[in-house]
Motif scaffolding. Structure first.
Motif, PDB file in Angstrom:
ATOM      1  N   UNK A  35      14.993 -38.825  94.963  1.00 35.18           N
ATOM      2  CA  UNK A  35      15.276 -38.319  93.688  1.00 35.18           C
ATOM      3  C   UNK A  35      14.678 -36.740  93.655  1.00 35.18           C
ATOM      4  N   UNK A  36      13.549 -36.670  94.271  1.00 35.10           N
ATOM      5  CA  UNK A  36      12.927 -35.318  94.451  1.00 35.10           C
ATOM      6  C   UNK A  36      13.398 -34.537  95.402  1.00 35.10           C
ATOM      7  N   UNK A  37      13.927 -34.743  96.417  1.00 35.84           N
ATOM      8  CA  UNK A  37      14.716 -34.313  97.374  1.00 35.84           C
ATOM      9  C   UNK A  37      16.031 -34.107  97.097  1.00 35.84           C
ATOM     10  N   UNK A  38      16.727 -35.018  96.186  1.00 34.56           N
ATOM     11  CA  UNK A  38      18.140 -34.479  95.710  1.00 34.56           C
ATOM     12  C   UNK A  38      17.952 -33.466  94.631  1.00 34.56           C
ATOM     13  N   UNK A  39      17.000 -33.330  93.780  1.00 31.13           N
ATOM     14  CA  UNK A  39      16.696 -32.367  92.818  1.00 31.13           C
ATOM     15  C   UNK A  39      16.170 -30.915  93.777  1.00 31.13           C
ATOM     16  N   UNK A  40      15.435 -30.988  94.683  1.00 32.43           N
ATOM     17  CA  UNK A  40      15.222 -29.751  95.610  1.00 32.43           C
ATOM     18  C   UNK A  40      16.520 -29.178  95.925  1.00 32.43           C
ATOM     19  N   UNK A  41      17.422 -29.982  96.475  1.00 34.82           N
ATOM     20  CA  UNK A  41      18.834 -29.584  96.988  1.00 34.82           C
ATOM     21  C   UNK A  41      19.606 -29.195  95.999  1.00 34.82           C
ATOM     22  N   UNK A  42      19.661 -29.655  95.070  1.00 33.87           N
ATOM     23  CA  UNK A  42      20.378 -29.190  93.876  1.00 33.87           C
ATOM     24  C   UNK A  42      19.847 -28.130  93.212  1.00 33.87           C
ATOM     25  N   UNK A  43      18.707 -27.563  93.109  1.00 30.40           N
ATOM     26  CA  UNK A  43      18.088 -26.423  92.602  1.00 30.40           C
ATOM     27  C   UNK A  43      18.580 -25.239  93.665  1.00 30.40           C
ATOM     28  N   UNK A  44      18.260 -25.643  94.862  1.00 32.81           N
ATOM     29  CA  UNK A  44      18.453 -24.452  95.823  1.00 32.81           C
ATOM     30  C   UNK A  44      20.116 -24.162  96.001  1.00 32.81           C
ATOM     31  N   UNK A  45      20.840 -25.174  95.839  1.00 31.59           N
ATOM     32  CA  UNK A  45      22.294 -24.831  95.822  1.00 31.59           C
ATOM     33  C   UNK A  45      22.502 -24.073  94.398  1.00 31.59           C
ATOM     34  N   UNK A  46      21.903 -24.419  93.311  1.00 34.33           N
ATOM     35  CA  UNK A  46      22.328 -23.630  91.950  1.00 34.33           C
ATOM     36  C   UNK A  46      21.719 -22.065  92.175  1.00 34.33           C
ATOM     37  N   UNK A  47      20.656 -22.037  92.782  1.00 29.62           N
ATOM     38  CA  UNK A  47      20.033 -20.679  92.958  1.00 29.62           C
ATOM     39  C   UNK A  47      21.171 -19.637  93.665  1.00 29.62           C
ATOM     40  N   UNK A  48      21.738 -20.518  94.885  1.00 30.62           N
ATOM     41  CA  UNK A  48      22.511 -19.594  95.491  1.00 30.62           C
ATOM     42  C   UNK A  48      23.660 -19.143  94.710  1.00 30.62           C
ATOM     43  N   UNK A  49      24.242 -20.055  93.818  1.00 31.80           N
ATOM     44  CA  UNK A  49      25.334 -19.665  92.913  1.00 31.80           C
ATOM     45  C   UNK A  49      24.829 -18.438  91.919  1.00 31.80           C
ATOM     46  N   UNK A  50      23.918 -18.571  91.629  1.00 25.18           N
ATOM     47  CA  UNK A  50      23.419 -17.549  90.554  1.00 25.18           C
ATOM     48  C   UNK A  50      22.985 -16.185  91.078  1.00 25.18           C
ATOM     49  N   UNK A  51      22.377 -16.285  92.280  1.00 25.81           N
ATOM     50  CA  UNK A  51      22.096 -14.904  92.976  1.00 25.81           C
ATOM     51  C   UNK A  51      23.319 -14.323  93.466  1.00 25.81           C
TER      52      UNK A  51
END
Length: 100
Positions: A35-51
């Motif tokens: 779950x921690x790895x999944x959350x890390x990947x999701x947040x990294x992907x979210x950051x790429x969509x916001x930046x």
């Protein structure tokens, strides 16, 4: 004597090991880390969509700075909150608490 103490400790650790559920703890930590790895990947992907494309290179820099600030606040802040001297000099006056 000393041999009796050693054998008592050995039998106590054996009974503790028998009561310890290795498979359950292993499953729990596997799920936790998944779950921690999944959350890390999701947040990294979210950051790429916001930046914006121009600022995507700065994302890892912000991530590194934020991670180090988090470590600092978690470890040094924890020590500061547990130090009686810091409590008396800083936290009590800041919060308006009377000294003991």
């Amino acid at each position: 004597g000393l041999a009796d103490v050693g054998s008592g400790a050995a039998s106590a650790s054996t009974s503790a090991a028998e009561a310890f559920d290795v498979k359950g703890v292993t499953a729990f930590f596997f799920v936790l880390y998944f779950l921690m790895a999944t959350q890390d990947i999701a947040v990294d992907g979210w950051a790429l969509t916001m930046l914006s494309k121009k600022n995507r290179g700065r994302g890892p820099v912000c991530n590194s700075i934020g991670q180090n600030l988090g470590y600092f606040m978690a470890f040094v802040g924890f020590l500061a909150l547990n130090d009686p001297g810091s409590s008396e000099k800083f936290w009590r006056p800041l919060l308006g608490l009377k000294s003991d």
